[in-house]
Design a protein around this motif. Structure first.
Motif, PDB file in Angstrom:
ATOM      1  N   ARG A  54       0.713  -1.440  -0.346  1.00 41.84           N
ATOM      2  CA  ARG A  54      -0.065   0.001   0.529  1.00 41.84           C
ATOM      3  C   ARG A  54       1.350   0.773   0.205  1.00 41.84           C
ATOM      4  O   ARG A  54       1.879   1.395   0.257  1.00 41.84           O
ATOM      5  CB  ARG A  54      -0.828  -0.248   1.022  1.00 41.84           C
ATOM      6  N   GLY A  55       0.525   2.175  -0.476  1.00 40.96           N
ATOM      7  CA  GLY A  55       1.438   3.337  -0.563  1.00 40.96           C
ATOM      8  C   GLY A  55       0.823   4.862   0.241  1.00 40.96           C
ATOM      9  O   GLY A  55       1.604   5.640   0.240  1.00 40.96           O
ATOM     10  N   GLU A  56      -0.220   4.394   1.112  1.00 41.50           N
ATOM     11  CA  GLU A  56      -0.663   5.479   2.067  1.00 41.50           C
ATOM     12  C   GLU A  56       0.545   5.722   2.951  1.00 41.50           C
ATOM     13  O   GLU A  56       1.248   4.500   3.183  1.00 41.50           O
ATOM     14  CB  GLU A  56      -1.633   4.949   2.680  1.00 41.50           C
ATOM     15  N   GLN A  57       0.717   6.287   3.924  1.00 41.94           N
ATOM     16  CA  GLN A  57       1.861   6.943   5.053  1.00 41.94           C
ATOM     17  C   GLN A  57       1.394   6.223   6.356  1.00 41.94           C
ATOM     18  O   GLN A  57       0.097   5.935   6.885  1.00 41.94           O
ATOM     19  CB  GLN A  57       1.765   8.318   5.464  1.00 41.94           C
ATOM     20  N   LEU A  58       2.378   5.629   6.716  1.00 40.46           N
ATOM     21  CA  LEU A  58       2.292   4.606   7.686  1.00 40.46           C
ATOM     22  C   LEU A  58       2.780   5.428   8.667  1.00 40.46           C
ATOM     23  O   LEU A  58       4.034   6.125   8.931  1.00 40.46           O
ATOM     24  CB  LEU A  58       3.094   3.295   7.564  1.00 40.46           C
ATOM     25  N   TYR A  59       1.544   4.787  10.013  1.00 42.05           N
ATOM     26  CA  TYR A  59       1.725   5.447  11.384  1.00 42.05           C
ATOM     27  C   TYR A  59       2.418   4.583  12.622  1.00 42.05           C
ATOM     28  O   TYR A  59       1.327   3.180  12.294  1.00 42.05           O
ATOM     29  CB  TYR A  59       0.471   6.707  11.664  1.00 42.05           C
ATOM     30  N   VAL A  60       3.090   4.297  13.514  1.00 40.69           N
ATOM     31  CA  VAL A  60       2.984   3.560  14.674  1.00 40.69           C
ATOM     32  C   VAL A  60       2.608   3.904  16.087  1.00 40.69           C
ATOM     33  O   VAL A  60       3.457   4.696  15.927  1.00 40.69           O
ATOM     34  CB  VAL A  60       4.148   3.078  14.231  1.00 40.69           C
ATOM     35  N   TYR A  61       2.695   3.274  16.788  1.00 41.74           N
ATOM     36  CA  TYR A  61       1.964   3.761  17.946  1.00 41.74           C
ATOM     37  C   TYR A  61       3.027   2.436  18.921  1.00 41.74           C
ATOM     38  O   TYR A  61       2.385   1.909  18.842  1.00 41.74           O
ATOM     39  CB  TYR A  61       0.819   4.306  18.369  1.00 41.74           C
ATOM     40  N   ASN A  62       3.326   3.040  19.849  1.00 47.03           N
ATOM     41  CA  ASN A  62       3.647   1.866  21.152  1.00 47.03           C
ATOM     42  C   ASN A  62       3.576   2.789  22.848  1.00 47.03           C
ATOM     43  O   ASN A  62       4.108   3.274  23.474  1.00 47.03           O
ATOM     44  CB  ASN A  62       5.382   1.678  21.434  1.00 47.03           C
ATOM     45  N   LEU A  63       2.130   1.512  23.313  1.00 49.31           N
ATOM     46  CA  LEU A  63       1.139   2.037  24.299  1.00 49.31           C
ATOM     47  C   LEU A  63       1.457   0.987  24.990  1.00 49.31           C
ATOM     48  O   LEU A  63       0.923   0.200  24.667  1.00 49.31           O
ATOM     49  CB  LEU A  63       0.157   2.847  23.947  1.00 49.31           C
ATOM     50  N   GLY A  64       1.489   1.491  26.245  1.00 48.84           N
ATOM     51  CA  GLY A  64       1.632   0.278  27.197  1.00 48.84           C
ATOM     52  C   GLY A  64       1.791   0.764  28.455  1.00 48.84           C
ATOM     53  O   GLY A  64       1.399   1.887  29.223  1.00 48.84           O
ATOM     54  N   THR A  65       2.504   0.308  29.768  1.00 42.17           N
ATOM     55  CA  THR A  65       2.427   0.499  31.187  1.00 42.17           C
ATOM     56  C   THR A  65       3.396  -0.115  31.154  1.00 42.17           C
ATOM     57  O   THR A  65       3.905  -1.036  30.817  1.00 42.17           O
ATOM     58  CB  THR A  65       1.163  -0.674  31.664  1.00 42.17           C
ATOM     59  N   GLU A  66       4.538   1.023  31.278  1.00 45.95           N
ATOM     60  CA  GLU A  66       5.771   0.401  32.072  1.00 45.95           C
ATOM     61  C   GLU A  66       5.707  -0.333  33.590  1.00 45.95           C
ATOM     62  O   GLU A  66       5.165  -0.072  34.584  1.00 45.95           O
ATOM     63  CB  GLU A  66       6.974   2.003  32.303  1.00 45.95           C
ATOM     64  N   LEU A  67       6.462  -1.353  33.349  1.00 47.20           N
ATOM     65  CA  LEU A  67       6.486  -2.580  34.479  1.00 47.20           C
ATOM     66  C   LEU A  67       6.866  -1.871  35.650  1.00 47.20           C
ATOM     67  O   LEU A  67       6.677  -2.819  36.256  1.00 47.20           O
ATOM     68  CB  LEU A  67       7.084  -3.617  33.676  1.00 47.20           C
ATOM     69  N   SER A  68       8.201  -1.313  35.429  1.00 50.37           N
ATOM     70  CA  SER A  68       9.040  -1.213  36.477  1.00 50.37           C
ATOM     71  C   SER A  68       8.494  -0.036  37.394  1.00 50.37           C
ATOM     72  O   SER A  68       8.174   0.147  38.909  1.00 50.37           O
ATOM     73  CB  SER A  68       9.974  -0.057  36.192  1.00 50.37           C
ATOM     74  N   THR A  69       7.152   0.803  36.764  1.00 49.45           N
ATOM     75  CA  THR A  69       6.181   1.908  37.665  1.00 49.45           C
ATOM     76  C   THR A  69       4.711   1.813  37.940  1.00 49.45           C
ATOM     77  O   THR A  69       4.499   2.028  38.486  1.00 49.45           O
ATOM     78  CB  THR A  69       6.985   3.563  37.187  1.00 49.45           C
ATOM     79  N   GLY A  70       4.466   0.572  37.048  1.00 48.82           N
ATOM     80  CA  GLY A  70       3.023   0.692  36.201  1.00 48.82           C
ATOM     81  C   GLY A  70       2.460   2.252  36.233  1.00 48.82           C
ATOM     82  O   GLY A  70       1.486   2.059  35.649  1.00 48.82           O
ATOM     83  N   ARG A  71       2.699   2.995  35.772  1.00 51.48           N
ATOM     84  CA  ARG A  71       2.376   4.251  34.884  1.00 51.48           C
ATOM     85  C   ARG A  71       2.237   4.049  33.277  1.00 51.48           C
ATOM     86  O   ARG A  71       2.850   2.459  33.116  1.00 51.48           O
ATOM     87  CB  ARG A  71       3.283   5.373  34.779  1.00 51.48           C
ATOM     88  N   GLN A  72       1.197   4.003  33.305  1.00 57.55           N
ATOM     89  CA  GLN A  72       0.239   4.126  31.155  1.00 57.55           C
ATOM     90  C   GLN A  72       1.313   5.521  30.545  1.00 57.55           C
ATOM     91  O   GLN A  72       1.163   6.340  31.192  1.00 57.55           O
ATOM     92  CB  GLN A  72      -0.875   4.296  31.458  1.00 57.55           C
ATOM     93  N   GLY A  73       1.860   4.714  30.067  1.00 56.21           N
ATOM     94  CA  GLY A  73       1.912   5.392  28.886  1.00 56.21           C
ATOM     95  C   GLY A  73       2.693   5.851  27.116  1.00 56.21           C
ATOM     96  O   GLY A  73       2.039   4.257  26.716  1.00 56.21           O
ATOM     97  N   TRP A  74       3.161   5.469  26.731  1.00 55.84           N
ATOM     98  CA  TRP A  74       3.995   5.465  25.423  1.00 55.84           C
ATOM     99  C   TRP A  74       5.600   5.694  24.904  1.00 55.84           C
ATOM    100  O   TRP A  74       5.927   6.379  25.823  1.00 55.84           O
ATOM    101  CB  TRP A  74       3.019   6.580  23.951  1.00 55.84           C
ATOM    102  N   ALA A  75       5.897   4.953  24.238  1.00 52.19           N
ATOM    103  CA  ALA A  75       7.276   5.324  24.021  1.00 52.19           C
ATOM    104  C   ALA A  75       7.835   5.590  22.891  1.00 52.19           C
ATOM    105  O   ALA A  75       7.235   5.755  21.623  1.00 52.19           O
ATOM    106  CB  ALA A  75       7.612   4.010  23.730  1.00 52.19           C
ATOM    107  N   ASP A  76       8.727   6.249  22.366  1.00 51.46           N
ATOM    108  CA  ASP A  76       9.261   7.280  21.724  1.00 51.46           C
ATOM    109  C   ASP A  76       9.882   6.162  20.091  1.00 51.46           C
ATOM    110  O   ASP A  76      10.105   5.042  21.255  1.00 51.46           O
ATOM    111  CB  ASP A  76       9.708   9.101  21.616  1.00 51.46           C
ATOM    112  N   ALA A  77      10.429   6.268  19.153  1.00 53.37           N
ATOM    113  CA  ALA A  77      11.341   5.492  18.613  1.00 53.37           C
ATOM    114  C   ALA A  77      12.307   5.127  19.137  1.00 53.37           C
ATOM    115  O   ALA A  77      12.783   4.020  18.557  1.00 53.37           O
ATOM    116  CB  ALA A  77      11.312   6.335  17.088  1.00 53.37           C
TER     117      ALA A  77
END
Length: 404
Positions: A54-77
């Motif tokens: 497919r030719g469309e721009q692709l977007y990626v997201y890494n979302l979750g819970t940081e296991l060391s702290t239990g905080r929710q958030g996202w990770a950058d590249a």
């Protein structure tokens, strides 16, 4: 082995958005500690390869819970963790967590931190995420007003911790943009799963269209005619796309059979001495242990309980009811409870043979190159799930596959 739960730990239910009921790996039943733990670094590479065509721009997201702290958030590249800011009521826009994905025919490598989370990917448009006072609101495309409903996207699920990596493909909530997952071990060998057969993507949709009883109603298309996804039968029942009575005939036959015979459940493959025995009395199936004591009981389930592996088939994370319920849920979805009174049934050749079955799961498994999938929450009963694991992973991979 990690236990797969029905509810995402990324999301807290709210009155304004439906929470996805996707299976998500959690650290509640981690593998035993071993010498490999020290070798698992804080982040590992994740190679994303775009073979979609497919030719469309692709977007990626890494979302979750940081296991060391239990905080929710996202990770950058780079794998750096960013906690979500406080949300609101009504929900407020989440920060843009998107990572630019590879163009068709190319690969990009990002870093995965020690998360229990999801990697989303979308074609052509960024996904809309919002935050409530309880956390992240994820896409819920069974809701016609969800802002992501007309976006082509999908996700994979993973846990990376000191005991290694667990990474799976999933169709628990929907079947959509095709992909496979893999892990490279310390010795350089690789294991992959989740890849469809050639023609398998269209094959799943064609099977649903050809199945009488409303199964074709699970398919969603965009106003321009683009096929976006097939909803799970749980959402089909909840939205009225599938009749609520779709499993009644099979359930009635199961109840009739075990009113006069015994269903034996051996829920732990490594503990064959632990057995439970089910007999029906009225609308209840009672399970006894080897001493004859009743340990748990199940009300006669309906389609929502079966497809969702919840409600009347609730599976708490214990050592008795949960394991029995998981086994029953798999047996109902695969329609093996009549053909085999000893559950779980380990042989996939006998799955989905009854005319009343989870035809969504049947179609997906039939089109998988290795036969493995997460087409319902407890598809891992008997190890029929699309999961890769390694205690000392060198690299993870997600390959976006062709739409054919």
């Amino acid at each position: 082995m990690f236990r797969l739960l029905r509810r995402s730990i990324l999301t807290v239910g709210t009155a304004v958005a439906t929470v996805l009921a996707g299976s998500l790996l959690t650290a509640g039943t981690a593998a035993p500690a071993g010498a490999a733990e020290a070798a698992v670094p804080a982040t590992i590479p994740l190679q994303i390869t775009n073979n979609s065509g497919r030719g469309e721009q692709l977007y990626v997201y890494n979302l979750g819970t940081e296991l060391s702290t239990g905080r929710q958030g996202w990770a950058d590249a780079s794998g750096t963790f960013h906690p979500w800011p406080a949300g609101g009521n009504p929900p407020t826009p989440a920060p843009d967590a998107s990572i630019t994905g590879p163009a068709a025919g190319q690969s990009t490598t990002i870093r995965m931190p020690k998360f229990s989370g999801r990697v989303y990917f979308s074609y052509g448009q960024k996904l809309v995420f919002k935050l409530t006072t309880g956390g992240l609101v994820q896409p819920a495309v069974q809701n016609p007003s969800d802002p992501n409903r007309n976006i082509l996207f999908n996700w994979t699920e993973y846990t990376l911790n000191d005991s290694g990596l667990w990474l799976n493909s999933t169709q628990v909530d929907m079947f959509s943009a095709p992909y496979s997952v893999g892990v490279q071990r310390a010795d350089g060998s690789t294991t992959t799963t989740g890849r469809l057969k050639a023609g398998g993507y269209n094959g799943v949709f064609n099977a649903l269209r050809g199945q009488s009883g409303g199964w074709g109603n699970l398919i969603h298309t965009r106003p321009d005619g683009t096929v976006l996804r097939a909803l799970s039968p749980l959402y089909g029942v909840e939205t009225g796309a599938l009749p609520a009575s779709v499993m009644d005939d099979y359930v009635n036959r199961v109840w009739q059979k075990y009113a006069t015979s015994t269903l034996t459940v051996t829920p732990f493959g490594d503990r064959p001495d632990i057995k439970y025995f089910g007999r029906v009395s009225g609308d209840v199936m009672n399970f006894t242990n080897t001493s004859g004591a009743v340990v748990t009981s199940f009300q006669k389930p309906e389609a929502s309980s079966i497809f969702g592996c919840h409600r009347r088939l609730d599976a708490p994370n214990d050592q008795v009811r949960g394991p029995i319920s998981r086994t029953l849920c798999a047996g109902f979805n695969r329609s093996t409870l009549l053909s085999n009174p000893n559950q779980p049934d380990s042989g996939a050749a006998g799955f989905y043979r009854d005319s009343v079955t989870n035809h969504y799961a049947r179609a997906i498994h039939a089109q998988m190159a290795d036969g493995k999938a997460y087409a319902f929450a407890f598809d891992d009963v008997g190890n029929h799930e699309s999961l890769v694991h390694d205690g000392n992973p060198r690299q993870a991979s997600i390959t976006l596959d062709p739409f054919n």
